[in-house]
Write a protein that holds these residues in place. Structure first.
Motif, PDB file in Angstrom:
ATOM      1  N   HIS A 445       0.852  -1.191   0.000  1.00  0.00           N
ATOM      2  CA  HIS A 445       0.000   0.000   0.000  1.00  0.00           C
ATOM      3  C   HIS A 445       0.892   1.247   0.000  1.00  0.00           C
ATOM      4  CE1 HIS A 445      -3.483  -2.366   2.124  1.00  0.00           C
ATOM      5  NE2 HIS A 445      -3.210  -2.811   0.904  1.00  0.00           N
ATOM      6  N   LEU A 446       0.924   1.919  -1.116  1.00  0.00           N
ATOM      7  CA  LEU A 446       1.658   3.191  -1.203  1.00  0.00           C
ATOM      8  C   LEU A 446       0.643   4.297  -0.935  1.00  0.00           C
ATOM      9  CD1 LEU A 446       4.131   4.916  -1.831  1.00  0.00           C
ATOM     10  CD2 LEU A 446       3.631   4.657  -4.265  1.00  0.00           C
ATOM     11  N   THR A 447       0.437   4.604   0.348  1.00  0.00           N
ATOM     12  CA  THR A 447      -0.612   5.532   0.747  1.00  0.00           C
ATOM     13  C   THR A 447      -0.057   6.637   1.628  1.00  0.00           C
ATOM     14  OG1 THR A 447      -1.212   4.408   2.810  1.00  0.00           O
ATOM     15  CG2 THR A 447      -2.214   3.570   0.770  1.00  0.00           C
ATOM     16  N   GLY A 448      -0.885   7.627   1.874  1.00  0.00           N
ATOM     17  CA  GLY A 448      -0.478   8.731   2.736  1.00  0.00           C
ATOM     18  C   GLY A 448      -0.127   8.266   4.133  1.00  0.00           C
ATOM     19  N   GLN A 449      -0.982   7.411   4.715  1.00  0.00           N
ATOM     20  CA  GLN A 449      -0.722   6.946   6.077  1.00  0.00           C
ATOM     21  C   GLN A 449       0.552   6.116   6.157  1.00  0.00           C
ATOM     22  OE1 GLN A 449      -3.929   4.963   8.039  1.00  0.00           O
ATOM     23  NE2 GLN A 449      -5.284   6.742   8.022  1.00  0.00           N
ATOM     24  N   GLU A 450       0.757   5.217   5.185  1.00  0.00           N
ATOM     25  CA  GLU A 450       1.922   4.334   5.214  1.00  0.00           C
ATOM     26  C   GLU A 450       3.223   5.127   5.081  1.00  0.00           C
ATOM     27  OE1 GLU A 450       2.157   0.975   5.563  1.00  0.00           O
ATOM     28  OE2 GLU A 450       0.017   0.750   5.914  1.00  0.00           O
ATOM     29  N   THR A 451       3.261   6.084   4.165  1.00  0.00           N
ATOM     30  CA  THR A 451       4.498   6.855   3.966  1.00  0.00           C
ATOM     31  C   THR A 451       4.737   7.832   5.118  1.00  0.00           C
ATOM     32  OG1 THR A 451       3.217   8.333   2.516  1.00  0.00           O
ATOM     33  CG2 THR A 451       4.563   6.642   1.464  1.00  0.00           C
ATOM     34  N   ALA A 452       3.660   8.382   5.690  1.00  0.00           N
ATOM     35  CA  ALA A 452       3.819   9.251   6.864  1.00  0.00           C
ATOM     36  C   ALA A 452       4.360   8.457   8.047  1.00  0.00           C
ATOM     37  CB  ALA A 452       2.486   9.902   7.213  1.00  0.00           C
ATOM     38  N   GLU A 453       3.927   7.211   8.168  1.00  0.00           N
ATOM     39  CA  GLU A 453       4.412   6.355   9.248  1.00  0.00           C
ATOM     40  C   GLU A 453       5.899   6.069   9.066  1.00  0.00           C
ATOM     41  OE1 GLU A 453       4.410   4.600  12.684  1.00  0.00           O
ATOM     42  OE2 GLU A 453       2.510   5.365  11.898  1.00  0.00           O
ATOM     43  N   LEU A 644     -10.015   8.812   5.265  1.00  0.00           N
ATOM     44  CA  LEU A 644      -8.988   8.388   6.209  1.00  0.00           C
ATOM     45  C   LEU A 644      -7.629   8.228   5.544  1.00  0.00           C
ATOM     46  CD1 LEU A 644     -10.967   5.635   8.154  1.00  0.00           C
ATOM     47  CD2 LEU A 644     -10.651   8.027   8.791  1.00  0.00           C
ATOM     48  N   ASP A 645      -7.619   7.782   4.294  1.00  0.00           N
ATOM     49  CA  ASP A 645      -6.366   7.498   3.622  1.00  0.00           C
ATOM     50  C   ASP A 645      -6.635   7.421   2.119  1.00  0.00           C
ATOM     51  OD1 ASP A 645      -3.670   7.033   3.409  1.00  0.00           O
ATOM     52  OD2 ASP A 645      -3.737   4.958   4.130  1.00  0.00           O
ATOM     53  N   LEU A 646      -5.580   7.496   1.311  1.00  0.00           N
ATOM     54  CA  LEU A 646      -5.716   7.275  -0.121  1.00  0.00           C
ATOM     55  C   LEU A 646      -4.359   6.934  -0.697  1.00  0.00           C
ATOM     56  CD1 LEU A 646      -5.705  10.429  -2.310  1.00  0.00           C
ATOM     57  CD2 LEU A 646      -5.602  10.699   0.153  1.00  0.00           C
ATOM     58  N   GLY A 647      -4.374   6.302  -1.874  1.00  0.00           N
ATOM     59  CA  GLY A 647      -3.113   5.975  -2.493  1.00  0.00           C
ATOM     60  C   GLY A 647      -3.231   4.918  -3.563  1.00  0.00           C
ATOM     61  N   TYR A 648      -2.121   4.225  -3.770  1.00  0.00           N
ATOM     62  CA  TYR A 648      -1.919   3.256  -4.839  1.00  0.00           C
ATOM     63  C   TYR A 648      -1.745   1.889  -4.169  1.00  0.00           C
ATOM     64  CZ  TYR A 648       0.784   1.318  -8.889  1.00  0.00           C
ATOM     65  OH  TYR A 648       1.270   0.581  -9.943  1.00  0.00           O
ATOM     66  N   TYR A 649      -2.573   0.910  -4.568  1.00  0.00           N
ATOM     67  CA  TYR A 649      -2.637  -0.374  -3.882  1.00  0.00           C
ATOM     68  C   TYR A 649      -2.268  -1.513  -4.838  1.00  0.00           C
ATOM     69  CZ  TYR A 649      -5.293   2.325  -0.438  1.00  0.00           C
ATOM     70  OH  TYR A 649      -5.688   3.257   0.481  1.00  0.00           O
ATOM     71  N   ARG A 650      -1.581  -2.533  -4.290  1.00  0.00           N
ATOM     72  CA  ARG A 650      -1.238  -3.718  -5.073  1.00  0.00           C
ATOM     73  C   ARG A 650      -1.411  -4.962  -4.209  1.00  0.00           C
ATOM     74  NH1 ARG A 650       4.180  -4.103  -8.593  1.00  0.00           N
ATOM     75  NH2 ARG A 650       2.761  -3.047 -10.037  1.00  0.00           N
ATOM     76  N   SER A 651      -2.049  -5.973  -4.787  1.00  0.00           N
ATOM     77  CA  SER A 651      -2.213  -7.254  -4.095  1.00  0.00           C
ATOM     78  C   SER A 651      -1.863  -8.392  -5.042  1.00  0.00           C
ATOM     79  CB  SER A 651      -3.653  -7.445  -3.607  1.00  0.00           C
ATOM     80  OG  SER A 651      -3.930  -6.667  -2.482  1.00  0.00           O
ATOM     81  N   TYR A 652      -1.428  -9.509  -4.469  1.00  0.00           N
ATOM     82  CA  TYR A 652      -1.323 -10.746  -5.232  1.00  0.00           C
ATOM     83  C   TYR A 652      -2.738 -11.195  -5.618  1.00  0.00           C
ATOM     84  CZ  TYR A 652       3.581 -11.771  -4.071  1.00  0.00           C
ATOM     85  OH  TYR A 652       4.952 -11.746  -3.964  1.00  0.00           O
ATOM     86  N   ILE A 653      -2.895 -11.664  -6.827  1.00  0.00           N
ATOM     87  CA  ILE A 653      -4.171 -12.284  -7.178  1.00  0.00           C
ATOM     88  C   ILE A 653      -4.357 -13.554  -6.347  1.00  0.00           C
ATOM     89  CG2 ILE A 653      -5.452 -13.452  -9.018  1.00  0.00           C
ATOM     90  CD1 ILE A 653      -4.312 -11.397 -10.965  1.00  0.00           C
ATOM     91  N   ASP A 654      -3.284 -14.298  -6.169  1.00  0.00           N
ATOM     92  CA  ASP A 654      -3.307 -15.472  -5.296  1.00  0.00           C
ATOM     93  C   ASP A 654      -2.311 -15.259  -4.161  1.00  0.00           C
ATOM     94  OD1 ASP A 654      -3.307 -17.874  -4.008  1.00  0.00           O
ATOM     95  OD2 ASP A 654      -2.598 -19.070  -5.708  1.00  0.00           O
ATOM     96  N   PRO A 655      -2.736 -14.696  -3.037  1.00  0.00           N
ATOM     97  CA  PRO A 655      -1.790 -14.398  -1.947  1.00  0.00           C
ATOM     98  C   PRO A 655      -1.276 -15.624  -1.229  1.00  0.00           C
ATOM     99  CG  PRO A 655      -4.034 -13.911  -1.269  1.00  0.00           C
ATOM    100  CD  PRO A 655      -4.102 -14.265  -2.731  1.00  0.00           C
ATOM    101  N   THR A 656      -1.864 -16.809  -1.503  1.00  0.00           N
ATOM    102  CA  THR A 656      -1.312 -18.012  -0.864  1.00  0.00           C
ATOM    103  C   THR A 656       0.022 -18.415  -1.489  1.00  0.00           C
ATOM    104  OG1 THR A 656      -2.453 -19.591  -2.324  1.00  0.00           O
ATOM    105  CG2 THR A 656      -3.640 -18.848  -0.347  1.00  0.00           C
ATOM    106  N   LEU A 657       0.365 -17.829  -2.649  1.00  0.00           N
ATOM    107  CA  LEU A 657       1.671 -18.120  -3.256  1.00  0.00           C
ATOM    108  C   LEU A 657       2.809 -17.649  -2.358  1.00  0.00           C
ATOM    109  CD1 LEU A 657       3.508 -19.053  -5.545  1.00  0.00           C
ATOM    110  CD2 LEU A 657       3.089 -16.853  -6.688  1.00  0.00           C
TER     111      LEU A 657
END
Length: 927
Positions: A445-453, A644-657
């Motif tokens: 998660h490339l978001t405001g909250q994550e980068t501020a943290e 609360l937050d906003l940004g650019y999000y990325r997930s695995y299509i199959d996170p069990t990999l």
């Protein structure tokens, strides 16, 4: 009552506050005046009366919410209880207080006023009998709290006496009395001796005792689980057991048997992982069957959670400000100080810290005392040898059983791949949640909250506050010492971090006045989301794809990538410089300093590899092709219309990999179990669903798969009804259906909802009629109580009613009469967002939607029967339920499609019949 002390003439007195007692009933407020007179008022009269004179009551915030007014001053009996009995469980209700004190239980609100009066007497009487040391501790803290305005202080001080002198911290320095953890020599490598099926069965028999009822499925399950506790034959190929254990199998004790045996034989811990902190507590309770002696259990079993769950003693000391903390803070600090002296392990979230106290005193005021920002200074901390986190970590290394949660297991595996203390044997309970847990753990998660943290972690606070925002320089500056390259790398990292968002970033982004490249990027992301989403004014989170991005957005991404490169370089260099110290100064570094350096390097490496590197990869690919196996999107996160937050999000299509690669393949053996692993709709192919949700399909060797049928007679003990004439989008009709079904069951009902706004609408419509009928109604997002407390109350109060969402649908154990009716507002279809769309395309289209929905229904239905004599009715208020979802329920259970009138009659008659049958059995047994 104890005799008064000659040195302290006030000690030993019972001095109740001059306040009326208030209990809210369904039809108004019930009062007991200080003169002993009973009175009854309407809700409106009660609301006016509490403002004029603070009453004695239980949970002032919840009472205020029920009265429809702002919180008001009161003598809250929960605060007195938390002071007198720290770290002891108590439900935050009148009956909960009474049960904890051994007083009479009554549902009559008029009688409950007398019970509260007696409860106050009982608690104060207990305080008069404290031994000398405990009396002095309580006295000093009560005096400090009293000077801060705690209204119970005069009564407490009358009971325990006045302190002899005023110390610097006012008695709040509870860390003084804590024991230090002991250092041990490193453990030798564990053996790898197998556990046989016969041994597992025998251990289970020992745990159950000679008089326990025979449960063949449980013994078979235990025997199968033992296959995960044999030596593996090749690298990256653990022995994996996939076991679906139907409700009532007794799987917890079933897997504890071989797990505990393997740990004893081999001198290494088995980690048992579950989905929620509440379930960790349930597994811990089951271990009492294995460890009868609490002292033995304390050594051999430990609960492990992330650092953010434990009280940080340094944060607590800094919050006290040398005894000069603000008066408004000293009351809650006093209650925390009392708890510190009594807690089992310092766990503030899901442990023995009263969860209702978090809400009562302000959640953020308490949880900020934990290490929520990863800013521990380890051995440089004056409390290091008493630290709760360090104690827990060291206990886990010597324990036989470690009870963890999926999130912690995955984070440890991803960030500490070379850690020799990582386990090699796992049991994953609630295995159907592994997909979702991996999705959270391995997303970027490339978001405001994550980068501020990240900025705060590196550069510290911009406000000048010391506590909890110390910054990297304050934490590790002494470890760098005079090393010029180290000093230069640290300063470069701090300068680069200050280009990331700081406090007030969201306001600046909304106003179009960015400060730095990240805030500039967020402005363009926000603009694109608002322009392209379907409902920009929605009170809920909104999103859009990253296709055809704005030209300005691409330029902003390049600027941010350069800024992050300028941060990653010195951070990486800093980690290498610290690692070099471990090598070049190996002879001179003491153990504590080595541990600090290792922890600092781990923290730096984690943020470079888990944050900065994925963010830079995303920025380089923005506007181009998303890598295979991933899904990207932009989003603005909202709750109740508030951003609360906003940004650019990325997930695995199959996170069990990544889960399979970082956790399963590194293990030597693992059991994955749940009551809902398979999708029965697929017949012989039903295990495909289990493989996909657990990562088993990524393994070299296939798992051992087995289904253990539930011992319950579902056809006899349950009914499933689909109501055909209630329009699911007409909330008045839905509310009426809930109301009448709850009345038909006589309470003991759980209402499940697919959206919070639907829960709130129904709650508003039914609270009055149910209160008038004498039923206690509780609800997530409405009551000033956390979910685990609400479930605890619902479990104890047999005729209460609870409304909730996903958190009370999954993994909640409510046996007996307390749950005899479950009503679902509509089919729980997956949320049709961008991430789900990508997964739907990859995993079978509409069949994927059906599969997820069936599994949610299966999980919800499983709440009804937890013990042999349980019974219940499952009602779906969605007439649109297709027949292809029917396999979510046991095949022997008939699904009744009825109008509401007939559904109510069937519910009432079935429950009445079952209760009469249980009464007859009880009478026969008595005879």
């Amino acid at each position: 009552m104890t005799e008064k002390s000659d040195n302290n003439p006030t000690q030993g007195e019972i001095k109740l506050p001059d306040a009326p007692v208030l209990v809210l009933g369904g039809d108004g407020g019930y009062w007991l005046t200080p003169d002993g007179e009973m009175a009854k008022t309407s809700i409106d009269e009660a609301a006016a009366r509490v403002v004029d004179r603070p009453p004695l009551l239980v949970h002032r915030l919840n009472v205020a919410r029920r009265l429809g007014i702002n919180p008001f001053p009161a003598f809250d009996l929960l605060e007195l209880y938390a002071f007198a009995f720290p770290a002891q469980h108590c439900l935050p209700t009148v009956r909960g207080i009474a049960r904890s004190l051994g007083l009479e239980l009554t549902a009559d609100p008029e009688q409950q006023t007398l019970v509260l009066f007696e409860a106050a007497n009982s608690i104060l009487s207990y305080l008069t009998g404290l031994n000398e040391n405990k009396r002095k501790e309580a006295s000093a803290i009560a005096m400090t709290m009293g000077q801060a305005g705690w209204n119970w202080a005069p009564a407490v001080l009358a009971a325990v006496g006045l302190p002899e002198n005023r110390e610097r911290f006012g008695g709040l320095d509870a860390w003084r009395t804590l024991a230090e953890w002991a250092d041990y020599a490193p453990e030798p490598p564990p053996d790898d001796i197998a556990v046989s099926e016969i041994e597992a069965r025998e251990r289970l028999k020992e745990m159950l005792g000679n008089n326990s009822e025979a449960r063949p499925q449980q013994a078979d399950f235990s025997a199968l689980s033992s296959h995960a506790f044999v030596p593996r034959d090749q690298a990256d190929a653990p022995t994996l057991v996939l076991a679906e254990a139907g409700t009532g199998t007794g799987k917890t004790l079933g897997y504890i048997a071989p797990a505990s045996l393997w740990a004893e034989k081999n001198g290494a811990a088995v980690w048992i992982s579950t989905y929620t902190k509440n379930l960790q507590r349930q597994i811990d309770d089951e271990l009492n069957r294995l460890y009868h002696d609490p002292t033995d259990k304390a050594e051999k079993a430990v609960i492990r959670k992330g650092r953010e769950n434990y009280l940080c003693l340094l944060n607590f000391e800094e919050a006290l400000q040398g005894g000069a903390a603000a008066k408004s803070e000293q009351i809650v600090q006093g209650l925390v100080a009392r708890w510190i002296s009594a807690t089992r392990d310092g766990d503030m979230v899901g442990g023995d810290f009263p969860s209702w106290l978090l809400e009562l005193e302000g959640r953020s005021r308490i949880t900020r005392l934990a290490d929520r920002r990863g800013e521990c200074i380890y051995s440089a901390c004056p409390h290091y040898r008493k630290c709760f986190i360090e104690k827990s970590s060291r206990k886990a290394r010597k324990a036989d059983i470690v009870i963890a949660n999926h999130a912690l297991v995955m984070i440890n595996g991803a960030t500490r791949p070379d850690d020799p203390y990582l386990p090699k044997r796992y049991v994953f309970d609630e295995g159907h949640h592994l997909f979702d847990a991996a999705d959270s753990a391995f997303a970027a998660h490339l978001t405001g909250q994550e980068t501020a943290e990240l900025r705060r972690w590196i550069a510290g606070s911009d406000t000048g506050r010391k506590s909890r925002m110390r910054g990297l320089e304050n934490r590790i500056g002494d470890l760098i010492g005079d090393d010029e390259k180290g000093i230069e790398a640290l300063q470069k990292a701090m300068r680069a971090a200050r280009r990331l968002p700081t406090d007030g970033w969201l306001t600046r982004v909304r106003d179009g006045a960015p400060n730095g490249p990240m805030e500039e990027l967020l402005i363009f992301i926000r603009s694109q989301v608002l322009a392209r989403c379907r409902q920009p004014d929605s009170p809920y989170s909104i999103e859009c794809t990253i296709n055809d991005i704005l030209p300005e957005l691409s330029e902003a991404a390049e600027k941010l990538d350069k800024a992050l490169a300028g941060l990653a370089g010195p951070m990486t260099a800093l980690g290498k410089i610290l690692l070099n110290r471990l090598d070049t100064e190996a002879e001179d570094l003491d153990s504590a300093t080595r541990h600090r350096i290792e922890a600092a390097v781990q923290g730096i490496t984690r943020r470079v590899s888990m944050n900065i590197a994925p963010w830079r990869a995303m920025l380089k690919e923005i506007g181009n092709h998303t890598p295979d196996g991933f899904v990207d999107w932009f989003a603005i996160e909202r709750i109740g219309g508030r951003e609360l937050d906003l940004g650019y999000y990325r997930s695995y299509i199959d996170p069990t990999l990544p889960f399979a690669e970082t956790i399963l393949k590194k293990a030597h053996g693992a059991v994955i179990t749940s009551a809902t692993l398979r999708d029965n709709h697929d017949g012989e192919e039903s295990w495909q669903s289990a493989d996909m949700r657990t990562g088993a399909h990524h393994m070299i060797l296939p798992p051992k798969r087995y289904h253990f049928a539930s011992p319950f007679d579902f056809a006899e003990q349950t009914r499933v009804i689909v109501v055909t004439d209630v329009r699911r989008d007409h909330m008045k009709e839905v509310s009426a259906a809930y109301r009448e079904l709850f009345l038909a069951s006589g309470g003991g009902a759980l209402g499940l909802f697919t959206a919070i706004w639907r829960l709130r609408a129904v709650h508003e419509n039914i609270k009055g009629p149910l209160a008038a009928a004498g039923y206690d109604l509780y609800a997530q997002h409405q009551d000033a109580l956390d979910t685990s407390t609400l479930v605890d109350i619902f479990r104890e109060e047999e005729n209460s009613i609870l409304l909730g969402t996903d958190a009370v649908r999954d993994g909640v154990d409510v046996p007996g009469r307390s749950l005899r009716l479950l009503v679902f507002d509509r089919l729980p279809w997956p949320r049709p967002d961008i991430k789900h769309k990508a997964r739907k395309k990859a995993f079978g289209g509409s069949k994927f939607d059906d599969k997820l929905t069936r599994l949610k229904l299966k999980q919800a239905f499983g709440r009804l029967l937890r013990r042999e004599n349980d019974f219940g009715v499952f009602v779906m208020l969605d007439s649109m339920m297709p027949s292809r979802l029917a396999s979510a329920f046991p095949p022997e259970v008939e699904i009744h499609r009825l109008g509401l009138k007939d559904a109510i009659a069937l519910t009432r008659n079935f429950i009445s019949e079952k209760e009469q049958g249980l009464k007859k059995i009880s009478l026969d047994n008595r005879d």
